[in-house]
Design an enzyme around this catalytic site. Structure first.
Site, PDB file in Angstrom:
ATOM      1  N   GLY A   1      13.197  23.461  52.219  1.00 10.97           N
ATOM      2  CA  GLY A   1      12.040  23.045  53.011  1.00 10.97           C
ATOM      3  C   GLY A   1      12.381  21.984  54.041  1.00 10.97           C
TER       4      GLY A   1
ATOM      5  NE  ARG B   1      25.006  34.078  46.976  1.00  7.90           N
ATOM      6  CZ  ARG B   1      25.094  32.755  47.072  1.00  7.90           C
ATOM      7  NH1 ARG B   1      24.506  31.980  46.170  1.00  7.90           N
ATOM      8  NH2 ARG B   1      25.768  32.204  48.072  1.00  7.90           N
TER       9      ARG B   1
ATOM     10  CG  HIS C   1      19.253  34.245  48.635  1.00  6.78           C
ATOM     11  ND1 HIS C   1      19.934  33.665  47.595  1.00  6.78           N
ATOM     12  CD2 HIS C   1      19.975  33.969  49.762  1.00  6.78           C
ATOM     13  CE1 HIS C   1      21.020  33.064  48.064  1.00  6.78           C
ATOM     14  NE2 HIS C   1      21.066  33.235  49.373  1.00  6.78           N
TER      15      HIS C   1
ATOM     16  CB  ILE D   1      30.148  32.861  56.878  1.00  4.52           C
ATOM     17  CG1 ILE D   1      29.137  32.758  55.729  1.00  4.52           C
ATOM     18  CG2 ILE D   1      29.440  32.735  58.228  1.00  4.52           C
ATOM     19  CD1 ILE D   1      28.083  33.845  55.722  1.00  4.52           C
TER      20      ILE D   1
ATOM     21  CB  SER E   1      21.689  27.579  54.550  1.00  5.39           C
ATOM     22  OG  SER E   1      20.316  27.492  54.200  1.00  5.39           O
ATOM     23  CB  CYS E   2      21.796  32.654  53.748  1.00  6.67           C
ATOM     24  SG  CYS E   2      22.121  31.786  52.190  1.00  6.67           S
ATOM     25  CG  ASN E   3      18.034  30.887  50.436  1.00  9.35           C
ATOM     26  OD1 ASN E   3      17.424  31.929  50.209  1.00  9.35           O
ATOM     27  ND2 ASN E   3      18.999  30.447  49.642  1.00  9.35           N
TER      28      ASN E   3
END
Length: 344
Positions: free
Chosen positions: A196, A169, A221, A12, A139-141
Site C-alpha cells: 500500500g 506466491r 499472486h 527479471i 514491484s510486481c504486486n
C-alpha cells in the site's frame, strides 16, 4: 539507437533483455552476470555481451566464457542502465558505480523507494520520469495494484479508498530454497503490508491499505480488492474500463478461466516465451458493484508483469516517445493483447 545495459540476468533481467532486443529504438549493449552459470551461457548464445565484476573475470574464463569486461566497462558502453540485481544490490551498485558515471538508471521494486527520484508505472505516471537520473519500476504486486487502479481512474471512475488483500506466491518456479511448502504465512503479520505505501509512491493521493499472506504456489499472486468509489458507477462501466485499458486481460469463467493455473496455461498455448503473462488477469465474473462498493479478484504474474514497464521507463527517461505511443509500441513488440485496447 539507444544502448541499454542490463545489470543482473536472473528472473527479471533476462526477460528485460529479451524485451529490449525486441525493440526497434534500443538495443542491448551487454548484460552483467556475477556467476558463470547456465544463464550466463544462454546470454552468450543469445548474442549478448557478458560482463562481470572485476574479481570475477578469471572465474568466467575458467568456465569457458570470455567476459567483455567489467561492470564499469558495461556502464561506459551504455546510454542507460536497467538494474535487475537482487534486493538491495541495486543501491550498492548506485553508490559504488552509477553515481560516478552519472548515467540514468532504472531500478526494480526490490529497492526502497528512496533509491530513485521517481517510482514508476507507465499507465499512472509516465511523464514524471522524463529527464530523471534515477527511476524505480515498482514491484510486481505494486505494479498490479497501480495498473488496476489507474485503469479505473483513466476511464473516469473515481476511487475514494482501496483495501486490497494479497495471496503472494511463496517462491518463483526456479527458487528451490524458498517457501512455504505446507503453510500460509502472514507476509507480514503487521498491517499494512508494504504494498500500500509503495503504491502511494506512484498514486500519491490514494487512500490504500494492503494485507498479504504467502501461500505454497509458484505461478502467480492473487489479489482480492475492495474499492470504495467516489460516485455511482455500473458494473458495465467498470468492465468496459478494464476492457479498454492496455495490459489488462478479462478472464471469463465461461471461457475456461477458473484459476490462475489456467491463465498460465493460456500463456503457454499462445506460445509466449517462458509462459509469461505480463497483463493483469482480472476475473470478469468477480467484478461486483454494490452501491459505491466495487469488489474484484485479479492475478499478477510476478516474473513478467514489470517487463513492459521497464521498456516504457527507458523511453520515458530519455524522451524517446510520448506515453501512449510508447505503451502501444511496447505492447505490440512483446505481442501483448492489443485488440480492443485504447492507447490514448
Amino acid at each position: 539507437m539507444i544502448r541499454v545495459g542490463i545489470v543482473g540476468f536472473g528472473t527479471i533481467g533476462k526477460r528485460i533483455a529479451d524485451a529490449v532486443a525486441a525493440q526497434d529504438d534500443m538495443k542491448i549493449s551487454g548484460v552483467l552476470k556475477v556467476t558463470p552459470d547456465y544463464e550466463a551461457k544462454i546470454a552468450v548464445e543469445r548474442g549478448f555481451k557478458v560482463y562481470t565484476l572485476p574479481d570475477g573475470l578469471d572465474k568466467f574464463k575458467k568456465a569457458g566464457i570470455e567476459p567483455a569486461g567489467t561492470i564499469e566497462d558495461l556502464i561506459e558502453a551504455s546510454d542507460i542502465i536497467v538494474d535487475a540485481s537482487p534486493e538491495d544490490v541495486g543501491r550498492e551498485n548506485k553508490e559504488k558505480y552509477y553515481i560516478k558515471f552519472n548515467k540514468p538508471v532504472i531500478f526494480q521494486g526490490g529497492e526502497d523507494a528512496d533509491v530513485a527520484e521517481v517510482s514508476f508505472n507507465a499507465l499512472a505516471n509516465f511523464e514524471e520520469a522524463a529527464g530523471r537520473r534515477y527511476v524505480r519500476v515498482v514491484s510486481c504486486n505494486t505494479t498490479g495494484i497501480t495498473r488496476v487502479l489507474s485503469s479505473l481512474m483513466l476511464n473516469g471512475i473515481k476511487i475514494k479508498k482501496a483495501r486490497i488483500f494479497i495471496a503472494r506466491r511463496g517462491a518463483d518456479p526456479k527458487e528451490h530454497k524458498k517457501g512455504p511448502i505446507n503453510d500460509v504465512v502472514p507476509n507480514p503479520v503487521t498491517v499494512p503490508s508494504h504494498h500500500g505505501p509503495d503504491a502511494q509512491t506512484v498514486l500519491k493521493n490514494i487512500d490504500i491499505v494492503t494485507m498479504a499472506v504467502a501461500v505454497p504456489v509458484t505461478i502467480m499472486h492473487m489479489h482480492m480488492a475492495y474499492l470504495e468509489l467516489d460516485g455511482s458507477y455500473t458494473k458495465e462501466a467498470v468492465i468496459e474500463a478494464f476492457a479498454k485499458t492496455p495490459r489488462i486481460f478479462l478472464a471469463d469463467v465461461g471461457a475456461g478461466f477458473q484459476s490462475l493455473a489456467q491463465i498460465i496455461e493460456y500463456a503457454r498455448d499462445l506460445g509466449r516465451p517462458r509462459g509469461d503473462f505480463p497483463e493483469v488477469a482480472v476475473f470478469r465474473d468477480s467484478v461486483t458493484v454494490n452501491g459505491n462498493e466495487l469488489y474484484l479478484m485479479y492475478g499478477v504474474h510476478q516474473e513478467s508483469i514489470v517487463v513492459p514497464e521497464n521498456i516504457d521507463a527507458v523511453r520515458a527517461v530519455l524522451g524517446l516517445a510520448p506515453k501512449w505511443r510508447s505503451i502501444e509500441k511496447t505492447d505490440k513488440s512483446l505481442k501483448l493483447i492489443t485488440e480492443g485496447k485504447r492507447y490514448g
